[in-house]
Design a protein around this motif. Structure first.
Motif, PDB file in Angstrom:
ATOM      1  N   ARG A   1       0.579  -1.419   0.156  1.00 14.34           N
ATOM      2  CA  ARG A   1      -0.227   0.058   0.308  1.00 14.34           C
ATOM      3  C   ARG A   1       0.970   1.338   0.348  1.00 14.34           C
ATOM      4  NH1 ARG A   1      -3.880  -1.128   5.135  1.00 14.34           N
ATOM      5  NH2 ARG A   1      -3.346  -3.380   5.140  1.00 14.34           N
ATOM      6  N   ILE A   2       0.630   2.366  -0.006  1.00 13.32           N
ATOM      7  CA  ILE A   2       1.177   3.639  -0.414  1.00 13.32           C
ATOM      8  C   ILE A   2       0.255   4.684   0.505  1.00 13.32           C
ATOM      9  CG2 ILE A   2       1.127   5.461  -1.048  1.00 13.32           C
ATOM     10  CD1 ILE A   2       2.833   2.958  -3.134  1.00 13.32           C
ATOM     11  N   ASP A   3       1.210   5.205   1.763  1.00 14.74           N
ATOM     12  CA  ASP A   3       0.436   6.322   2.786  1.00 14.74           C
ATOM     13  C   ASP A   3       0.051   7.193   1.653  1.00 14.74           C
ATOM     14  OD1 ASP A   3       0.326   8.530   4.412  1.00 14.74           O
ATOM     15  OD2 ASP A   3       0.783   6.589   6.358  1.00 14.74           O
ATOM     16  N   GLN A   4      -1.305   7.337   2.537  1.00 11.50           N
ATOM     17  CA  GLN A   4      -1.562   8.774   1.033  1.00 11.50           C
ATOM     18  C   GLN A   4      -0.813  10.178   1.873  1.00 11.50           C
ATOM     19  OE1 GLN A   4      -6.270   8.591   2.222  1.00 11.50           O
ATOM     20  NE2 GLN A   4      -5.747   9.338   4.176  1.00 11.50           N
ATOM     21  N   PHE A   5      -0.385  10.297   2.928  1.00 14.17           N
ATOM     22  CA  PHE A   5      -0.151  11.426   3.465  1.00 14.17           C
ATOM     23  C   PHE A   5       1.406  11.426   3.189  1.00 14.17           C
ATOM     24  CE2 PHE A   5      -3.848  10.189   6.178  1.00 14.17           C
ATOM     25  CZ  PHE A   5      -5.031  11.320   6.079  1.00 14.17           C
ATOM     26  N   THR A   6       2.389  10.803   2.995  1.00 19.86           N
ATOM     27  CA  THR A   6       4.000  10.669   3.133  1.00 19.86           C
ATOM     28  C   THR A   6       4.114   9.738   1.735  1.00 19.86           C
ATOM     29  OG1 THR A   6       4.167   8.404   4.168  1.00 19.86           O
ATOM     30  CG2 THR A   6       3.855  10.333   5.756  1.00 19.86           C
ATOM     31  N   ASN A   7       3.395   8.853   1.381  1.00 21.84           N
ATOM     32  CA  ASN A   7       3.385   8.737   0.309  1.00 21.84           C
ATOM     33  C   ASN A   7       4.116   7.473  -0.342  1.00 21.84           C
ATOM     34  OD1 ASN A   7       1.921   9.870  -2.140  1.00 21.84           O
ATOM     35  ND2 ASN A   7       3.504  11.904  -1.527  1.00 21.84           N
ATOM     36  N   LYS A   8       4.736   6.811   1.408  1.00 17.72           N
ATOM     37  CA  LYS A   8       5.831   5.964   1.620  1.00 17.72           C
ATOM     38  C   LYS A   8       5.025   4.764   0.876  1.00 17.72           C
ATOM     39  CE  LYS A   8       8.716   8.563   2.316  1.00 17.72           C
ATOM     40  NZ  LYS A   8       9.967   8.883   2.597  1.00 17.72           N
TER      41      LYS A   8
ATOM     42  N   PRO B   1       3.894 -15.580  14.216  1.00 23.68           N
ATOM     43  CA  PRO B   1       2.764 -16.658  14.828  1.00 23.68           C
ATOM     44  C   PRO B   1       1.525 -16.775  15.678  1.00 23.68           C
ATOM     45  CG  PRO B   1       5.490 -17.205  15.461  1.00 23.68           C
ATOM     46  CD  PRO B   1       4.929 -15.117  14.688  1.00 23.68           C
ATOM     47  N   ASP B   2       1.941 -15.677  15.859  1.00 26.24           N
ATOM     48  CA  ASP B   2       0.041 -15.233  16.842  1.00 26.24           C
ATOM     49  C   ASP B   2      -0.856 -14.439  16.400  1.00 26.24           C
ATOM     50  OD1 ASP B   2       0.638 -17.150  19.235  1.00 26.24           O
ATOM     51  OD2 ASP B   2       1.765 -16.251  19.418  1.00 26.24           O
ATOM     52  N   LEU B   3      -0.175 -14.381  15.096  1.00 27.63           N
ATOM     53  CA  LEU B   3      -1.703 -13.009  14.170  1.00 27.63           C
ATOM     54  C   LEU B   3      -1.864 -11.957  14.700  1.00 27.63           C
ATOM     55  CD1 LEU B   3      -4.258 -16.038  13.695  1.00 27.63           C
ATOM     56  CD2 LEU B   3      -2.674 -15.429  11.736  1.00 27.63           C
ATOM     57  N   LEU B   4      -0.472 -11.837  15.628  1.00 26.53           N
ATOM     58  CA  LEU B   4      -0.182 -10.223  15.202  1.00 26.53           C
ATOM     59  C   LEU B   4       0.382  -9.398  14.003  1.00 26.53           C
ATOM     60  CD1 LEU B   4       0.128  -8.139  17.076  1.00 26.53           C
ATOM     61  CD2 LEU B   4       2.393  -8.574  17.191  1.00 26.53           C
ATOM     62  N   PRO B   5      -0.436  -8.461  13.409  1.00 24.03           N
ATOM     63  CA  PRO B   5      -0.084  -8.085  12.551  1.00 24.03           C
ATOM     64  C   PRO B   5       1.212  -6.833  12.711  1.00 24.03           C
ATOM     65  CG  PRO B   5      -2.098  -6.801  12.893  1.00 24.03           C
ATOM     66  CD  PRO B   5      -1.566  -7.592  14.332  1.00 24.03           C
ATOM     67  N   ILE B   6       2.176  -7.006  11.639  1.00 26.18           N
ATOM     68  CA  ILE B   6       3.537  -7.244  11.643  1.00 26.18           C
ATOM     69  C   ILE B   6       3.542  -6.413  10.758  1.00 26.18           C
ATOM     70  CG2 ILE B   6       6.351  -6.757  11.556  1.00 26.18           C
ATOM     71  CD1 ILE B   6       4.857  -7.636  14.503  1.00 26.18           C
ATOM     72  N   GLU B   7       3.953  -4.156  10.267  1.00 26.16           N
ATOM     73  CA  GLU B   7       4.125  -3.600   9.166  1.00 26.16           C
ATOM     74  C   GLU B   7       5.313  -3.586   8.758  1.00 26.16           C
ATOM     75  OE1 GLU B   7       2.391   0.881   7.550  1.00 26.16           O
ATOM     76  OE2 GLU B   7       2.306  -0.098  10.536  1.00 26.16           O
ATOM     77  N   PHE B   8       5.439  -3.301   7.578  1.00 28.11           N
ATOM     78  CA  PHE B   8       6.986  -3.181   7.639  1.00 28.11           C
ATOM     79  C   PHE B   8       6.710  -1.581   6.713  1.00 28.11           C
ATOM     80  CE2 PHE B   8       7.222  -7.147   7.545  1.00 28.11           C
ATOM     81  CZ  PHE B   8       8.467  -7.575   8.804  1.00 28.11           C
ATOM     82  N   TYR B   9       7.543  -0.665   7.300  1.00 33.46           N
ATOM     83  CA  TYR B   9       7.145   1.135   6.353  1.00 33.46           C
ATOM     84  C   TYR B   9       8.182   1.585   5.956  1.00 33.46           C
ATOM     85  CZ  TYR B   9       5.100   5.405   6.246  1.00 33.46           C
ATOM     86  OH  TYR B   9       4.350   6.741   5.693  1.00 33.46           O
ATOM     87  N   GLU B  10       8.793   1.672   4.090  1.00 42.07           N
ATOM     88  CA  GLU B  10       9.275   2.118   3.836  1.00 42.07           C
ATOM     89  C   GLU B  10       9.985   3.655   4.650  1.00 42.07           C
ATOM     90  OE1 GLU B  10      10.786   0.835  -0.829  1.00 42.07           O
ATOM     91  OE2 GLU B  10       9.613   2.768  -0.455  1.00 42.07           O
ATOM     92  N   LYS B  11      11.451   3.796   3.972  1.00 43.87           N
ATOM     93  CA  LYS B  11      12.274   4.856   5.034  1.00 43.87           C
ATOM     94  C   LYS B  11      12.192   5.859   3.814  1.00 43.87           C
ATOM     95  CE  LYS B  11      16.378   6.307   6.598  1.00 43.87           C
ATOM     96  NZ  LYS B  11      18.105   5.419   6.837  1.00 43.87           N
TER      97      LYS B  11
END
Length: 129
Positions: free
Chosen positions: A104-111, A119-129
């Motif tokens: 996805r693209i962050d609509q405010f930062t365009n990142k 393993p417990d379905l906790l959402p892990i986000e990776f956000y581009e620098k």
């Protein structure tokens, strides 16, 4: 006046301690600071660091209750890590058998950013620098 310097750590209770330990150390590459077995609780506590900074505690408990963890559920929404390249991150995760959501693209930062689940379905986000 309250003075807060930084987030000290994030605590996660794992349903399968060994699976979470493997995920956070072998897949995400976090460093083990210490691992403690607390006999009185029949529980492990694993302290992890990122780039030398203590950031996550993984706990094991006998039969912990489930909690909803979808990104829009009440409570902790997700854990986010900054990465240099979303494409390289996804390629690495795929090579380890982990499939990410669509980028996805962050609509405010365009990142660029994406999510996986631990393993417990906790959402892990990776956000581009």
């Amino acid at each position: 006046m309250l003075v807060i310097n930084k987030v000290h750590h994030i605590a996660i209770i794992a349903s399968n301690y060994e699976a979470s330990k493997e995920f956070y150390t072998s897949i995400l590459g976090l460093e083990i600071i210490r691992e403690i077995y607390r006999a009185e609780r029949d529980s492990y506590k694993l302290d992890l660091a990122l780039n030398g900074h203590y950031i996550i505690e993984i706990f094991s408990f006998v039969n912990p209750p489930q909690r909803p963890s979808a990104p829009e559920a009440r409570g902790l929404r997700h854990l986010a890590f900054e990465v240099n390249s979303i494409e390289e991150t996804i390629e690495y995760l795929n090579s380890r058998g982990i499939i990410s959501e669509a980028v996805r693209i962050d609509q405010f930062t365009n990142k660029k950013f994406t999510f996986i689940a631990d393993p417990d379905l906790l959402p892990i986000e990776f956000y581009e620098k």
